[in-house]
Enzyme design. Structure first.
Site, PDB file in Angstrom:
ATOM      1  N   MET A  26       0.850  -1.195   0.000  1.00  0.00           N
ATOM      2  CA  MET A  26       0.000   0.000   0.000  1.00  0.00           C
ATOM      3  C   MET A  26       0.886   1.246   0.000  1.00  0.00           C
ATOM      4  O   MET A  26       0.462   2.323   0.409  1.00  0.00           O
ATOM      5  CB  MET A  26      -0.948  -0.015   1.203  1.00  0.00           C
ATOM      6  CG  MET A  26      -1.895  -1.232   1.158  1.00  0.00           C
ATOM      7  SD  MET A  26      -3.446  -1.014   2.020  1.00  0.00           S
ATOM      8  CE  MET A  26      -2.891  -0.751   3.682  1.00  0.00           C
ATOM      9  N   GLY A  32      11.145  -2.863   5.840  1.00  0.00           N
ATOM     10  CA  GLY A  32      10.450  -4.158   5.797  1.00  0.00           C
ATOM     11  C   GLY A  32      10.010  -4.508   4.381  1.00  0.00           C
ATOM     12  O   GLY A  32      10.223  -5.633   3.901  1.00  0.00           O
ATOM     13  N   HIS A  33       9.405  -3.528   3.694  1.00  0.00           N
ATOM     14  CA  HIS A  33       9.017  -3.767   2.295  1.00  0.00           C
ATOM     15  C   HIS A  33      10.247  -4.059   1.438  1.00  0.00           C
ATOM     16  O   HIS A  33      10.229  -4.929   0.573  1.00  0.00           O
ATOM     17  CB  HIS A  33       8.335  -2.532   1.692  1.00  0.00           C
ATOM     18  CG  HIS A  33       7.029  -2.167   2.306  1.00  0.00           C
ATOM     19  ND1 HIS A  33       6.854  -1.055   3.075  1.00  0.00           N
ATOM     20  CD2 HIS A  33       5.814  -2.771   2.232  1.00  0.00           C
ATOM     21  CE1 HIS A  33       5.597  -0.965   3.446  1.00  0.00           C
ATOM     22  NE2 HIS A  33       4.933  -2.006   2.955  1.00  0.00           N
ATOM     23  N   GLY A 143       4.771 -10.441   3.996  1.00  0.00           N
ATOM     24  CA  GLY A 143       5.527 -10.415   5.252  1.00  0.00           C
ATOM     25  C   GLY A 143       4.831 -11.187   6.366  1.00  0.00           C
ATOM     26  O   GLY A 143       3.604 -11.241   6.429  1.00  0.00           O
ATOM     27  N   LYS A 145       4.810 -10.339   9.461  1.00  0.00           N
ATOM     28  CA  LYS A 145       4.189  -9.496  10.493  1.00  0.00           C
ATOM     29  C   LYS A 145       2.668  -9.610  10.383  1.00  0.00           C
ATOM     30  O   LYS A 145       1.973  -9.737  11.378  1.00  0.00           O
ATOM     31  CB  LYS A 145       4.611  -8.032  10.347  1.00  0.00           C
ATOM     32  CG  LYS A 145       3.981  -7.165  11.424  1.00  0.00           C
ATOM     33  CD  LYS A 145       4.403  -5.728  11.306  1.00  0.00           C
ATOM     34  CE  LYS A 145       3.618  -4.973  10.265  1.00  0.00           C
ATOM     35  NZ  LYS A 145       2.212  -4.717  10.679  1.00  0.00           N
ATOM     36  N   SER A 181       6.473  -0.917  10.439  1.00  0.00           N
ATOM     37  CA  SER A 181       5.128  -0.790   9.899  1.00  0.00           C
ATOM     38  C   SER A 181       4.903   0.665   9.529  1.00  0.00           C
ATOM     39  O   SER A 181       5.407   1.570  10.218  1.00  0.00           O
ATOM     40  CB  SER A 181       4.103  -1.219  10.956  1.00  0.00           C
ATOM     41  OG  SER A 181       2.822  -0.703  10.642  1.00  0.00           O
ATOM     42  N   SER A 182       4.143   0.881   8.476  1.00  0.00           N
ATOM     43  CA  SER A 182       3.835   2.265   8.096  1.00  0.00           C
ATOM     44  C   SER A 182       3.101   2.975   9.219  1.00  0.00           C
ATOM     45  O   SER A 182       3.203   4.189   9.379  1.00  0.00           O
ATOM     46  CB  SER A 182       2.975   2.287   6.834  1.00  0.00           C
ATOM     47  OG  SER A 182       3.689   1.693   5.785  1.00  0.00           O
TER      48      SER A 182
HETATM   49  O1  PAF Z   1      -0.200  -5.983   3.520  1.00  0.00           O
HETATM   50  C1  PAF Z   1      -0.607  -5.025   2.820  1.00  0.00           C
HETATM   51  O2  PAF Z   1       0.042  -3.982   2.669  1.00  0.00           O
HETATM   52  C2  PAF Z   1      -1.981  -5.116   2.150  1.00  0.00           C
HETATM   53  O3  PAF Z   1      -2.870  -5.810   2.961  1.00  0.00           O
HETATM   54  C3  PAF Z   1      -1.926  -5.715   0.736  1.00  0.00           C
HETATM   55  C4  PAF Z   1      -1.434  -7.162   0.748  1.00  0.00           C
HETATM   56  C5  PAF Z   1      -1.014  -4.872  -0.141  1.00  0.00           C
HETATM   57  C6  PAF Z   1      -3.327  -5.715   0.105  1.00  0.00           C
HETATM   58  O4  PAF Z   1      -3.841  -4.423  -0.014  1.00  0.00           O
END
Ligand code: PAF
Length: 276
Positions: A26, A32-33, A143, A145, A181-182
């Site tokens: 998102m 983390g991403h 992830g 988390k 986490s964001s």
């Molecule tokens: O984990 C997330 O950021 C969201 O739930 C995802 C998997 C991108 C779906 O909108």
């Protein structure tokens, strides 16, 4: 790095790729991403990252409007990682009309997060299925988390025979243990210092279980009491069976501890597996 808003152009661009690994996000990317993306790069020739704040997975009172949107900075980070393709559709592209087809989910979607955020996993599963159909990846990285999300995606893939392999990425933590986490950026300085106690609590439960304490209900209740006394509002601290995510029994060996709790208006979640 190519950035697409349009589905047809994206598909055309991906049609010649041999293997595709997909990381749905998102946006508001953090380390983390980036770890999930690095993992994706080891899996396939082509890495696709989606950036889409999915309205379907927010309850009416939740933070959809204030969810941090940092598209330019996200693209800068992604191009530094040499990501091949970014899919960042407008809402009108993914929802040209009202999304009336929604998935019906198994009962595991009604416990833990699902109990406190009804409809959340239906929104997640619906968008993930749409993104899988659009991108048609060989691998998709999620992830740990968001442990229950990963479980539900795996079940969706299994029960709907989707031609994609879900891959789990380890949780990346700040030095004090807080899972990245964001939503951490909603915390003020004092809350940020306190925030690591959710993880610390899971670690303490894990240590007690490893040293032989199998009274799961008491472990959960004591942890909840302890966090509540520190000023948290606890949604749940649960010891579950990893394979089903149902409450663990004394003989179960594959365990995971999941927690969700509020520091004032910020809700944090975390999960810790017990290896055996
Ligand atoms: O984990 C997330 O950021 C969201 O739930 C995802 C998997 C991108 C779906 O909108």
């Amino acid at each position: 790095m190519k950035i697409f808003n349009d589905i047809t152009a994206l598909r055309k661009n991906l049609s010649n790729e041999r293997t595709i690994a997909f990381v749905p996000t998102m946006g508001n990317l953090h380390v983390g991403h980036l770890a999930l993306i690095k993992q994706a790069k080891r899996l396939a020739d082509c890495v696709v990252v989606s950036i889409f704040v999915n309205r379907l997975q927010f309850l009416p009172h939740e933070d959809f409007n204030r969810y941090p949107r940092t598209f330019d900075e996200d693209c800068r980070l992604l191009s530094e990682l040499n990501v091949n393709t970014v899919f960042a559709p407008d809402e009108k592209i993914l929802f040209p009309t009202k999304q009336e087809f929604l998935l019906a989910l198994p009962s595991v979607a009604d416990i833990l997060e699902g109990e406190f955020r009804p409809g959340f996993f239906r929104g997640v599963a619906t968008i993930v299925l749409k993104l899988f159909n659009i991108i048609q990846p060989h691998y998709a990285v999620f992830g740990k988390k968001d442990y229950q999300q990963l479980h539900i995606v795996r079940e969706m893939v299994r029960q709907l025979n989707l031609p994609v392999e879900p891959i789990a990425g380890e949780t990346v933590r700040a030095p004090d243990g807080l899972a990245l986490s964001s939503r951490n950026q909603y915390l003020n300085q004092v809350q940020r210092i306190e925030a690591c106690h959710l993880y610390q609590t899971l670690v303490e439960i894990k240590e007690k279980i490893i040293s032989g304490d199998k009274d799961f209900l008491t472990l959960q209740a004591n942890a909840t009491k302890m966090l509540t006394e520190r000023g948290w509002k606890v949604d749940y601290i649960q010891i579950q069976k990893r394979s089903s995510l149902m409450p663990a029994h004394i003989d179960d060996q594959d365990l995971v501890i999941l927690g969700a709790a509020w520091l004032d208006k910020t809700r944090l979640i975390d999960a810790l597996e017990i290896q055996n």
